[in-house]
Design a protein around this motif. Structure first.
Motif, PDB file in Angstrom:
ATOM      1  N   UNK A 299       8.204  11.139 -41.418  1.00  0.00           N
ATOM      2  CA  UNK A 299       7.700  10.356 -40.149  1.00  0.00           C
ATOM      3  C   UNK A 299       6.516   9.574 -40.700  1.00  0.00           C
ATOM      4  N   UNK A 300       6.222   8.483 -39.922  1.00  0.00           N
ATOM      5  CA  UNK A 300       5.421   7.601 -39.846  1.00  0.00           C
ATOM      6  C   UNK A 300       5.090   7.062 -41.320  1.00  0.00           C
ATOM      7  N   UNK A 301       6.051   6.658 -41.824  1.00  0.00           N
ATOM      8  CA  UNK A 301       6.059   6.309 -43.291  1.00  0.00           C
ATOM      9  C   UNK A 301       5.654   4.923 -43.275  1.00  0.00           C
ATOM     10  N   UNK A 302       4.563   4.462 -43.890  1.00  0.00           N
ATOM     11  CA  UNK A 302       4.301   3.080 -43.630  1.00  0.00           C
ATOM     12  C   UNK A 302       3.896   2.704 -45.486  1.00  0.00           C
ATOM     13  N   UNK A 303       3.894   1.364 -45.874  1.00  0.00           N
ATOM     14  CA  UNK A 303       3.576   0.963 -47.036  1.00  0.00           C
ATOM     15  C   UNK A 303       3.327  -0.403 -46.826  1.00  0.00           C
ATOM     16  N   UNK A 304       1.945  -0.891 -47.126  1.00  0.00           N
ATOM     17  CA  UNK A 304       1.571  -2.122 -46.986  1.00  0.00           C
ATOM     18  C   UNK A 304       1.170  -2.533 -48.638  1.00  0.00           C
ATOM     19  N   UNK A 305       1.661  -3.698 -48.732  1.00  0.00           N
ATOM     20  CA  UNK A 305       1.217  -4.353 -49.990  1.00  0.00           C
ATOM     21  C   UNK A 305       0.427  -5.566 -49.699  1.00  0.00           C
ATOM     22  N   UNK A 306      -0.635  -5.961 -50.663  1.00  0.00           N
ATOM     23  CA  UNK A 306      -1.374  -6.938 -50.222  1.00  0.00           C
ATOM     24  C   UNK A 306      -0.392  -8.230 -49.646  1.00  0.00           C
ATOM     25  N   UNK A 307      -0.812  -8.746 -48.499  1.00  0.00           N
ATOM     26  CA  UNK A 307      -0.020  -9.796 -47.805  1.00  0.00           C
ATOM     27  C   UNK A 307       1.401  -9.407 -47.433  1.00  0.00           C
ATOM     28  N   UNK A 308       1.714  -8.133 -47.465  1.00  0.00           N
ATOM     29  CA  UNK A 308       3.305  -7.941 -47.044  1.00  0.00           C
ATOM     30  C   UNK A 308       3.199  -6.434 -46.701  1.00  0.00           C
ATOM     31  N   UNK A 309       4.159  -6.246 -45.513  1.00  0.00           N
ATOM     32  CA  UNK A 309       4.340  -4.910 -45.202  1.00  0.00           C
ATOM     33  C   UNK A 309       5.640  -4.522 -45.631  1.00  0.00           C
ATOM     34  N   UNK A 310       5.933  -3.528 -46.361  1.00  0.00           N
ATOM     35  CA  UNK A 310       7.084  -3.214 -47.004  1.00  0.00           C
ATOM     36  C   UNK A 310       7.780  -2.054 -45.997  1.00  0.00           C
ATOM     37  N   UNK A 311       6.996  -1.062 -45.365  1.00  0.00           N
ATOM     38  CA  UNK A 311       7.568  -0.182 -44.502  1.00  0.00           C
ATOM     39  C   UNK A 311       6.499  -0.116 -43.298  1.00  0.00           C
ATOM     40  N   UNK A 312       6.966   0.121 -42.049  1.00  0.00           N
ATOM     41  CA  UNK A 312       6.211   0.130 -41.152  1.00  0.00           C
ATOM     42  C   UNK A 312       6.612   1.120 -40.182  1.00  0.00           C
TER      43      UNK A 312
END
Lengths: 528, 389
Positions: free
Chosen positions: A14-27
């Motif tokens: 749960x609460x899995x996020x992944x931000x790359x520079x300039x882009x949100x892959x998972x929110x």
């Protein structure tokens, strides 16, 4: 589909996020998988499926705050040093490319992952290895194979089965998660059915399976429950039995920000003169494709993997052999025998290839030369000498036309951002004054601002009479810029959508519907 | 402001940049060597004869190094140049000893014979798609066989004085070979820097498939480049025979390593990352000064070879660090950690035909070594948007 009694949960993320520079892959994604179920993971390209799989297999660390629940214990998801497990529970993945070494035998491929059994002398005990491989094949109901023959000799289905059996063989009996990433993408439908037998066997043994696919029919065939991602968010989670095909498509597609391309005007009149005419083009992936594109027209070509749309450009550029058919460019027949990129360019074709870093930019050369390399002979003084200043001026002119930042033509191209690299590749192709501009995934890895600029450049070129054929997995973009979109299936265009009124859901729907036409998937077998 | 104006403005700054230690470190090493040897051996080193000797001895290696610049820029190796030089020398000596052809014809035929061997190299690399590394290595062995056949293992002297006349041509004792070297360097500089062919050669070496798609005839250029390096090696062979007045079957291979060292060291000079004739000439001067100086100083014979090897490795290491054209050539195909990385294939000829990979959007990915391990993640089937991160 099978109905299962509510079974205990294997794992919950749960609460899995992944931000790359300039882009949100998972929110803020949550994923819950029950013990012994087949869980389908769906989503369009770029929806975050890959990132989610990478996090599960430990290749990519999630942003802080992610939680993992195993049994009664909920703890932050630590990114362990060891891949292939989550807090001791095995998580294994069979990728679409299978990870098999084609030139090696079944025995070698199994031993490469599990280790070779050696005698005391340190030499490999081949009899023991063969027995092990044969046992593995029997356990998973594979046919009796020559375990010493190279894997390349076997059909795609066998390879997928071997790849899965290899993972399961070293597993043991503890519960865990097997991720199958588009295992059926390269299989004909009949073979996919056989593969499901193996998946069911694995489920029956108590292992959970996360099943990634683009073929929606498979969801109803094999999955117990479904999670659907869209633009990095979990948009639906539920039992497969509660959904129908239309639901799936709606969840996958959703709505999204429209591309703002003021100059596009895909209602604009196109010329009447035919720029590109294909008749019965047959080659790798293509089965008698017909296509007519007029000057000034922007035509999108789409389809599922292997449908043939993506093979058009490389075939027209002479990179893959043509078996039959004719191509006319501006009314002049293009000789298809012995076609090379140089000849295709001379005939009026230009191509922006999908793999920018490999086939687009020439890393190591400055931006200016990257733009002018194909037209240098225009700047000759006499027969041999090159007027470098004139060439540089032309490069600067193009940098301004496509708004390439920074304007320094001596900068090495690999130092630029992806969008600016692509502008340079676009400029190089337009500088050759093509009749037909072929674009393959022109905006892959390009942020939205540069994307709009790139499409404005395309629209401006079309305005001046260039015919444009574009493939993109970004259907929203296609809807914004194309006069027409052709849906390919089984190597030819089977449906045509027209502007105005083109929309991403409409294109997605047409593509997902086209997959029902059984395809031969011959390309993989005939390619070198 | 046009480029012409801009370039006029910045010409002074460019010249300063060209002479900075970063651009021409080898020049400063060369000056340092001259000072050091002059202090070490004040009675023998700072003499005109030493200069003449360095130019004479360095010219032959320099010539084949210059010849190598062309295929290396186009992304192919020519490992046959050493034996090619030997073959050119032996063939010329054999012709003057066994025919009554005029000298000019002997020289022309010898160089042409080497060019034909270079053409075969080209066919092997471009048509048969054999790695240039292996194809030219094998060709070296075949050339050695030719040398042994023509000489029977003996030194050829018969009639060689007929073409020895060239050796006596000199300006202030500086003989023909250094003059040829300078002329060739200038010609190559014009070719590489100021012709379309030259720019396309660099694009071929750097871009591979991207260059093909940009309309560069990469295969023809690689083919031609291998002929050039062979012909230049043949020319160098003829000059050796005319200088020495005899042709030994052992001539040739000893020139190869210094030539490669000079070409690779040269590619770190003036235009870092690009094999270029100016840098190559500077590098051969430095190498020869070092070798000749050490010889004058009377050090053991193993020292110069050691120095050459160390310098070659150092040049490669610098090239590797800068991640430029050099590293593309010398780095073996790396197991990719991400499919979005540019391919750094060791060899265009070794790579898959472009068609197979151009379709990679649809038929993902060749199996990579890294993925052998089950469960090891291969991002090669990541979705397009994600894999370009």
């Amino acid at each position: 589909m099978s109905t299962v009694a509510p079974s205990p949960t294997l794992l919950t993320l749960s609460n899995l996020s992944k931000n790359y520079p300039g882009q949100t892959a998972l929110d803020g994604v949550a994923l819950s998988i029950a013990a012994g179920e087949v869980h389908a993971l769906l989503g369009a390209n770029g929806s975050g499926k890959s990132t989610l799989i990478k996090i599960l297999t430990g290749v990519v660390a999630p942003d802080p705050g992610a939680l993992l629940t195993l049994g009664d214990v909920t703890e932050p998801l630590h990114h362990g040093a060891s891949r292939g497990e989550l807090r001791g529970m095995p998580v294994r993945c069979v990728h679409q490319d299978l990870g098999l070494v084609e030139a090696l035998s079944v025995v070698d491929n199994v031993a490469l992952s599990d280790g070779y059994h050696t005698r005391r002398s340190g030499t490999i005990d081949w009899r023991e290895e063969a027995a092990r491989a044969e046992t593995l094949l029997r356990t998973f109901n594979l046919p009796d194979l020559d375990v010493f023959a190279p894997i390349s000799a076997y059909p795609p289905l066998i390879k997928v089965q071997i790849a899965i059996a290899r993972v399961m063989g070293s597993w043991g009996s503890e519960p865990g998660l097997l991720i199958l990433d588009e295992p059926t993408a390269q299989l004909p439908d009949s073979a996919a059915e056989q593969l499901f037998g193996l998946v069911e066997q694995i489920r029956a043994a108590g292992t959970s399976v996360l099943f990634v696919t683009h073929r929606l029919a498979e969801v109803f065939r094999i999955a117990d429950s479904v999670s659907i991602l869209r633009q990095g968010r979990l948009v639906h989670r539920g039992r497969a039995a509660d959904l129908d095909r239309a639901d799936l498509i709606e969840h996958i597609v959703g709505e999204r920000r429209a591309l703002d391309v003021p100059a596009t005007g895909n209602q604009r009149e196109t010329g009447s003169e035919v720029a590109l005419q294909l008749r019965g083009l047959t080659g790798p992936e293509l089965r008698g494709a017909d296509l007519t594109v007029r000057r000034g027209e922007i035509v999108g070509v789409v389809g599922v993997i292997g449908a043939g749309h993506a093979a058009l450009a490389p075939t027209l550029m002479g990179l893959t052999p043509v078996e039959s058919g004719t191509v006319e460019i501006g009314g002049v027949a293009l000789p298809l025998a012995g076609l090379t990129p140089t000849k295709a360019r001379a005939a009026g074709l230009a191509w922006v290839p999908p793999d920018r870093k490999r086939d687009g930019i020439i890393a190591g050369l400055p931006v200016g030369e990257n733009i002018t390399i194909g037209i240098l002979s225009r700047f000759r003084v006499g027969r041999w000498l090159l007027n470098s200043n004139d060439a540089a001026d032309e490069a600067v002119r193009w940098q301004e036309l496509v708004d390439l930042q920074p304007r320094d033509p001596s900068r090495l191209i690999e130092m630029l951002s992806g969008g600016n690299q692509q502008k340079a590749v676009m400029a190089r192709n337009l500088a050759g004054e093509p009749v037909v501009l072929l674009l393959s995934e022109p905006t892959a890895g390009v942020d939205i601002g540069a994307r709009e600029q790139l499409y404005a450049i395309v629209a401006a070129a079309a305005e001046q009479g260039v015919a444009v054929v574009v493939t993109s997995t970004d259907y929203g973009d296609l809807a914004a810029i194309c006069h027409r979109v052709l849906v390919f299936s089984n190597g030819q265009a089977t449906a045509e959508l027209h502007a105005p009124g083109l929309s991403e859901p409409e294109i997605t729907h047409a593509v997902l519907s086209s997959e029902d036409v059984p395809s031969s998937h011959a390309f993989r077998e005939v390619s070198p | 402001m046009t480029t012409a104006q801009r370039s006029a403005q910045s010409r002074g700054r460019r010249l300063a940049a060209q002479l900075s230690p970063k651009s021409v470190a080898t020049l400063y090493v060369l000056i340092g060597l001259i000072i050091a040897f002059s202090l070490w051996k004040p009675s023998t080193f700072p003499e005109y004869a030493t200069l003449v000797g360095i130019l004479q001895d360095g010219a032959i290696g320099g010539l084949i190094a210059l010849g190598l610049v062309v295929p290396l820029a186009a992304g192919v190796f020519d490992l046959s140049v050493g034996y090619m030089l030997g073959f050119g020398a032996i063939f010329a000596a054999w012709l003057v000893g066994n025919t009554s052809w005029p000298e000019w014809l002997v020289i022309a035929v010898s160089i042409a014979a080497c060019a034909v061997v270079g053409l075969i190299n080209g066919l092997l690399v471009v048509k048969a798609r054999i790695s240039s590394f292996i194809a030219t290595l094998a060709m070296g062995s075949i050339l050695q066989a030719g040398i042994q056949y023509l000489t029977g293992g003996q030194i050829l002297t018969k009639g060689v004085d007929r073409i020895g006349g060239f050796a006596s041509v000199n300006i202030h004792q500086i003989t023909l070979a250094p003059m040829v070297l300078i002329v060739l360097a200038v010609l190559l500089w014009v070719l590489m820097q100021h012709t379309v062919v030259g720019r396309h050669l660099y694009a071929t070496g750097l871009g591979g498939d991207a260059a093909v798609l940009a309309g560069v005839r990469t295969r023809q250029l690689q083919f031609g480049a291998l002929i050039v390096s062979a012909a230049v090696a043949g020319l160098a062979g003829v000059l050796v025979v005319s200088n020495v007045g005899a042709a030994s079957p052992d001539t040739g291979p000893s020139y190869m390593i210094p030539a490669f060292a000079a070409a690779f060291l040269g590619a770190t000079q003036f235009k870092p990352g690009f094999f270029n004739p100016g840098g190559t000439v500077l590098a051969i001067l430095m190498l020869q000064t070092l070798t000749s100086g050490l010889a004058l100083a009377g050090v053991s014979t193993w020292v110069p070879s050691l120095c050459t090897g160390v310098i070659l490795i150092a040049a490669l290491a610098v090239g590797q660090l800068r991640g430029n054209q050099l590293s593309r050539l010398i780095r073996l195909r790396r197991v990719k950690s991400d499919s979005a990385q540019p391919q750094t294939g060791a060899e265009p000829a070794l790579r898959e035909p472009i068609g197979a990979e151009a379709l990679s959007m649809t038929a993902p990915a060749t199996t990579e070594v890294q993925d052998v391990r089950v469960g090891a993640h291969s991002p090669s089937n990541a979705e397009p948007e994600e894999r370009t991160r």
